[in-house]
Enzyme design. Sequence first.
Site, mmCIF file in Angstrom:
data_model
loop_
_atom_site.group_PDB
_atom_site.id
_atom_site.type_symbol
_atom_site.label_atom_id
_atom_site.label_comp_id
_atom_site.label_asym_id
_atom_site.label_seq_id
_atom_site.Cartn_x
_atom_site.Cartn_y
_atom_site.Cartn_z
ATOM 1 N N CYS A 101 -0.318 -0.708 4.893
ATOM 2 C CA CYS A 101 -1.827 -0.123 4.341
ATOM 3 C C CYS A 101 -2.982 -0.897 5.346
ATOM 4 C CB CYS A 101 -2.010 -0.702 2.819
ATOM 5 S SG CYS A 101 -0.749 0.020 1.762
ATOM 6 N N ARG A 158 -4.628 2.788 1.289
ATOM 7 C CA ARG A 158 -3.319 2.673 1.117
ATOM 8 C C ARG A 158 -2.593 3.950 1.698
ATOM 9 N NH1 ARG A 158 -0.346 3.965 -4.619
ATOM 10 N NH2 ARG A 158 1.494 3.070 -4.056
ATOM 11 N N SER A 208 0.929 5.241 0.769
ATOM 12 C CA SER A 208 1.841 5.011 -0.614
ATOM 13 C C SER A 208 3.234 5.204 -0.179
ATOM 14 C CB SER A 208 1.649 6.359 -1.533
ATOM 15 O OG SER A 208 0.208 6.363 -1.906
ATOM 16 N N ILE A 209 3.956 3.940 -0.531
ATOM 17 C CA ILE A 209 5.579 3.792 -0.140
ATOM 18 C C ILE A 209 6.301 3.428 -1.349
ATOM 19 C CG2 ILE A 209 6.951 2.544 1.204
ATOM 20 C CD1 ILE A 209 5.002 4.294 2.959
ATOM 21 N N ASN A 235 -1.208 -5.779 2.652
ATOM 22 C CA ASN A 235 -0.691 -4.905 3.769
ATOM 23 C C ASN A 235 0.670 -5.216 4.026
ATOM 24 O OD1 ASN A 235 0.006 -3.268 5.811
ATOM 25 N ND2 ASN A 235 -1.101 -4.605 7.318
ATOM 26 N N GLY A 236 1.663 -4.398 3.801
ATOM 27 C CA GLY A 236 3.074 -4.816 4.113
ATOM 28 C C GLY A 236 4.184 -4.435 3.100
ATOM 29 N N VAL A 280 12.291 9.734 22.099
ATOM 30 C CA VAL A 280 11.720 10.425 23.186
ATOM 31 C C VAL A 280 12.343 10.013 24.584
ATOM 32 C CG1 VAL A 280 9.643 10.555 21.806
ATOM 33 C CG2 VAL A 280 9.760 8.633 23.222
ATOM 34 N N SER A 304 13.602 0.359 12.861
ATOM 35 C CA SER A 304 13.565 0.244 14.260
ATOM 36 C C SER A 304 14.572 -1.141 14.622
ATOM 37 C CB SER A 304 12.208 0.479 15.046
ATOM 38 O OG SER A 304 12.300 0.486 16.269
#
Length: 628
Positions: free
Chosen positions: A2, A49, A51-52, A74-75, A285, A357
Amino acid sequence: MCGITGMMYFDHREIKASSLQAMMDVIHHRGPDDMGTWTDPGIGLGFRRLSIIDLKEGHQPLCNEDESVWIVFNGEIYNYQPLREQLLARGHSFRTQTDTEVIVHLYEEYGEDCVQHLRGMFGFVIWDRRRKKLFGARDHFGIKPFYYIHDGKRFLFASEIKSLLEAEGVNRRLRDESLLQYLTFQYVPEPNTMFEGILKLPPAHTVTVMSDGRMEIKRYWDPMFAPVERPFDEMVEELRARLKDSVIHHMHSDVERGCFLSSGIDSTAIATHMRAIEPIRTFSVGFEGPNNETVIAKETAAALGTRHHAKIITERDFFDSVPRAVWHQDEPVADPSAIALYHVAQLAREHVTVVLSGEGADELFGGYRIYREPLSLRPLAWLPLPLKRMLHATARLLPSGLTGRNYLLRATTPLEERFLGNAKLYSEEAKARLVRYDRSLLNSYRNPWQVAGQYYDKTKHLDPVSRMQYIDMNLWMPGDILMKADKMTMAHSLELRVPFLDKELFEFARTVPQSYRLGGGTTKYIFRKAMEGIIPDFILNRPKLGFPVPLRDWLKGARGSELLESIRGSGIDHVLQISEVERMMKLHQSGQGDYARLLWAVYIFGMWHSTYLQEGTNFGRERSATVS
């Protein structure tokens, strides 16, 4: 994932809703699903936000039962469920299933020590109404950003600098010393930014601001290496178990997950562990030519059985996206791979909301080839200092390019004077030719060796490789790797998670002996052995490529001339000698040297300058309406 923002005025004035809204609107990309604000005399909190988790009840700002503690966060906290159970057992009550509310109750229980209990990535601010105190924190490694302004009258904070620039009375001014540091590091080291008066809260730090303006910043954790001799096979098994556990925790979400997949071992290891749990999508990529990573990534995806998506980035694609990427970065980062990351994030967001990642594996387990340098220089390491100095002086007199000259120079140069991290662009001599600053500034500013020196001073007890890794953990990783990871993925409202940068995994990695990290004539030796039988054999010992951008070849043609024209029009001629840039371009295009990275650093700085300093104070808001 967020975006947070807010302000605290020490004269307790009423917060203007329009000011808070402007700071939120410009970071819409960080949270397009919801927004919220909360104000009290002297304090205003804003939130965007994505949304997760707990898609229905995750609205912020969020408070405790009696509204005495408010938070914007955030996180992701990966251990929030067991923490929630512990807090319930201690009498706390919850209204939501979110990790955000867990932090609120942790603060009630442990105060500022709440950060010691968190496993995850975070940047958050808590307003304690009873104590009239603002408390903020940034995660252990600096995965999530935290910017602030403290000018004596107020404290402003945000997930992105562009949000701070929307606040009333914030001036946009270049910090001259930051430019000088950037030209060497290719980023601005913490805690400074390229803007005068705007700072970053460093990783693993908290900030406390009282209602009268007093501010205190503390470090709560240190990624210090502490090698321990243990049986190799035993450590291999523990590494396997810890990485598997980290991936499982990082996969928790209420939305579909995917994984970035390159041609290397790090992302392949993450994707393999994810695929063992559920079907996943992978994304890669590449660029046309011999180092096209999508070729190997497709083979890897086929071996793993993932739904793979790949894209070839053309030269035009690459340069057309630079202005948008620079705007999202907030401050210049002269790493060409950031643009490739921008494109793979754009590709992934077409299919998923969360990606995992492989960032951090090299710093934890010794993956960069430069880490092998102390081993190659060992034959001369025993020489006494006076003899080294004599050899060094002699080597400097040898013709440039003579075989063995560079080896002698590096072998007779102390580690503290030859290693600044994985990027070292302009030397002090080259900067003196490039910049227009008075010589007194060049001689008195906090130069890159002094910046790195604070970390070398703390690691005198360690072996050279561990010292190099510690430098990168504190400079290169938050300044380059994680900065571009956050900004380029959030540009597309995509949450990036990095399982290698897990504090539980690091507690193991810090104990791995140097001989296990750089054994077998390779890098990340123990990690490669741990992945035997788990990832495809053809990936195990592939060299690291890391988004190999063909910048050197592109700048030899018409693109180089276009880049030079962009630099000329960027308004930076008052701080940089454009004639020196022209000289480097001429040498590069005539094949008399490779100046691509040096030119790219100037180009990115020029793009940043024209975006944030030349366009005027309304540029950010106008840009946010058109940039995805």
